[in-house]
Design a protein around this motif. Structure first.
Motif, short mmCIF file in Angstrom:
data_model
loop_
_atom_site.label_atom_id
_atom_site.label_comp_id
_atom_site.label_asym_id
_atom_site.label_seq_id
_atom_site.Cartn_x
_atom_site.Cartn_y
_atom_site.Cartn_z
N GLY A 1 0.81 -1.20 0.00
CA GLY A 1 0.00 0.00 0.00
C GLY A 1 0.85 1.26 0.00
O GLY A 1 2.05 1.21 0.29
N ARG B 1 -3.26 8.38 -6.47
CA ARG B 1 -4.42 7.48 -6.60
C ARG B 1 -4.30 6.32 -5.62
O ARG B 1 -5.27 5.97 -4.93
N LEU B 2 -3.12 5.71 -5.57
CA LEU B 2 -2.92 4.59 -4.65
C LEU B 2 -3.14 5.00 -3.20
O LEU B 2 -3.60 4.21 -2.38
N ALA B 3 -2.80 6.24 -2.89
CA ALA B 3 -2.97 6.74 -1.52
C ALA B 3 -4.41 7.16 -1.24
O ALA B 3 -4.77 7.43 -0.08
N GLY B 4 -5.24 7.24 -2.29
CA GLY B 4 -6.64 7.60 -2.11
C GLY B 4 -6.88 9.08 -1.91
O GLY B 4 -7.95 9.47 -1.41
N ILE B 5 -5.93 9.92 -2.32
CA ILE B 5 -6.11 11.37 -2.11
C ILE B 5 -6.00 12.15 -3.41
O ILE B 5 -5.87 13.38 -3.38
N ASP B 6 -6.05 11.48 -4.55
CA ASP B 6 -5.88 12.18 -5.83
C ASP B 6 -6.99 13.18 -6.11
O ASP B 6 -6.79 14.13 -6.86
N HIS B 7 -8.16 12.99 -5.47
CA HIS B 7 -9.30 13.88 -5.70
C HIS B 7 -9.29 15.09 -4.76
O HIS B 7 -10.18 15.95 -4.86
N ARG B 8 -8.30 15.20 -3.91
CA ARG B 8 -8.32 16.22 -2.87
C ARG B 8 -7.68 17.55 -3.28
O ARG B 8 -7.68 18.49 -2.49
#
Length: 227
Positions: free
Chosen positions: A88, A125-132
Motif C-alpha cells: 500500500g 491514486r494509490l494513496a486515495g487522495i488524488d481527488h483532494r
C-alpha cells in the motif's frame, strides 16, 4: 499572534504527503548494492532526496563514471519500489486532518512535486487522495524543477494567486529552497534528511509532523480543528 494573508496552500508530495522517501531510499540503496556499489552509497542516496530523477541520474553518472549501468539500476529500483509498495501507499501522519482543515477554510490547494506526472497521478491514486487537490504540478510542467522556484510560481498561478500569498509545505532542503525562492510562506516538516542551517533560516517554522502544521495554520489562519 499575527494572522497571515494566505490565499492557497501548496504541498510537496514525497516525504510530505506520502511516506515514500524511505521507500525510494531503500530501493535506491538495494539497486546499487545489487550491482556491487557499496562505498558511499548511503550518503549519495541521501543527497539525492528531493531532487528530480533526471538530475539524480546525472549525479550517479558523474559519481560512478560513464560506464555506470543506469538502465539496470533503474530496472532494479523500479522492481524494489513496486515490491515495497505492494503493501500500500503510506500516508504521512496528519495528512487527512490537514487536508480537511484546509478545505474547511475554503482555501485551494495544489501538489507541487519533483516526481513525473505519471508517477504523481499513480501514487496519489494509490494513496486515495488524488481527488483532494485543485491542481497537481510536476517536473513535467516546467523546464527547471526544484530547487528552482518555477514549480511554485506556476502552482500559485494555476490557483489564481501569487506565491507570496501561499503557504508551502516541504520536507526536503531542495524543496524548501524552491518554495522560499518563489516567495512562499515556507514550512518544513523534515523527513529523512535534517534541515540545513540555510533551510532553518529561510523557513517560517520547522515542525515535527503535519499535525503541528495544522495547529500552526489554525493559529495563523483560524483553521477549524478536525471533528
Amino acid at each position: 499572534m499575527t494572522r497571515w494573508h494566505v490565499e492557497a496552500v501548496l504541498l510537496d508530495m514525497d516525504g510530505t504527503l506520502l511516506d515514500t522517501e524511505q521507500v525510494y531510499l531503500e530501493a535506491s540503496i538495494a539497486a546499487l548494492n545489487a550491482l556491487g556499489y557499496h562505498d558511499g552509497v548511503v550518503e549519495l542516496c541521501h543527497a539525492m532526496i528531493g531532487i528530480p530523477g533526471p538530475d539524480n541520474e546525472r549525479t550517479l553518472r558523474d559519481h560512478f563514471g560513464d560506464n555506470f549501468p543506469l538502465v539496470e539500476v533503474n530496472r532494479l529500483f523500479a522492481a524494489k519500489t513496486a515490491e515495497i509498495l505492494q503493501a500500500g501507499m503510506p500516508l504521512k501522519r496528519g495528512v487527512i486532518d490537514l487536508l480537511d482543515a484546509i478545505d474547511a477554510a475554503g482555501l485551494p490547494k495544489a501538489v507541487v512535486t519533483s516526481s513525473s506526472r505519471n508517477t504523481a497521478a499513480e501514487h496519489l491514486r494509490l494513496a486515495g487522495i488524488d481527488h483532494r487537490f485543485d491542481a497537481v504540478l510536476t517536473r513535467d510542467d516546467v523546464s527547471r524543477a526544484k530547487p528552482h522556484p518555477d514549480l511554485y510560481l506556476l502552482a500559485a498561478q494555476r490557483l489564481g494567486t501569487r506565491a507570496p500569498a501561499c503557504v508551502a509545505i516541504e520536507d526536503s532542503n531542495p524543496g524548501v529552497a524552491a518554495a522560499h525562492a518563489a516567495g512562499a510562506i515556507t514550512l518544513m516538516v523534515p523527513d529523512i534528511v535534517p534541515p540545513t542551517d540555510r533551510s532553518r533560516a529561510t523557513c517560517v517554522a520547522v515542525l515535527p509532523h503535519l499535525d503541528a502544521v495544522r495547529e500552526l495554520l489554525g493559529e495563523r489562519l483560524q483553521l477549524a480543528s478536525p471533528t
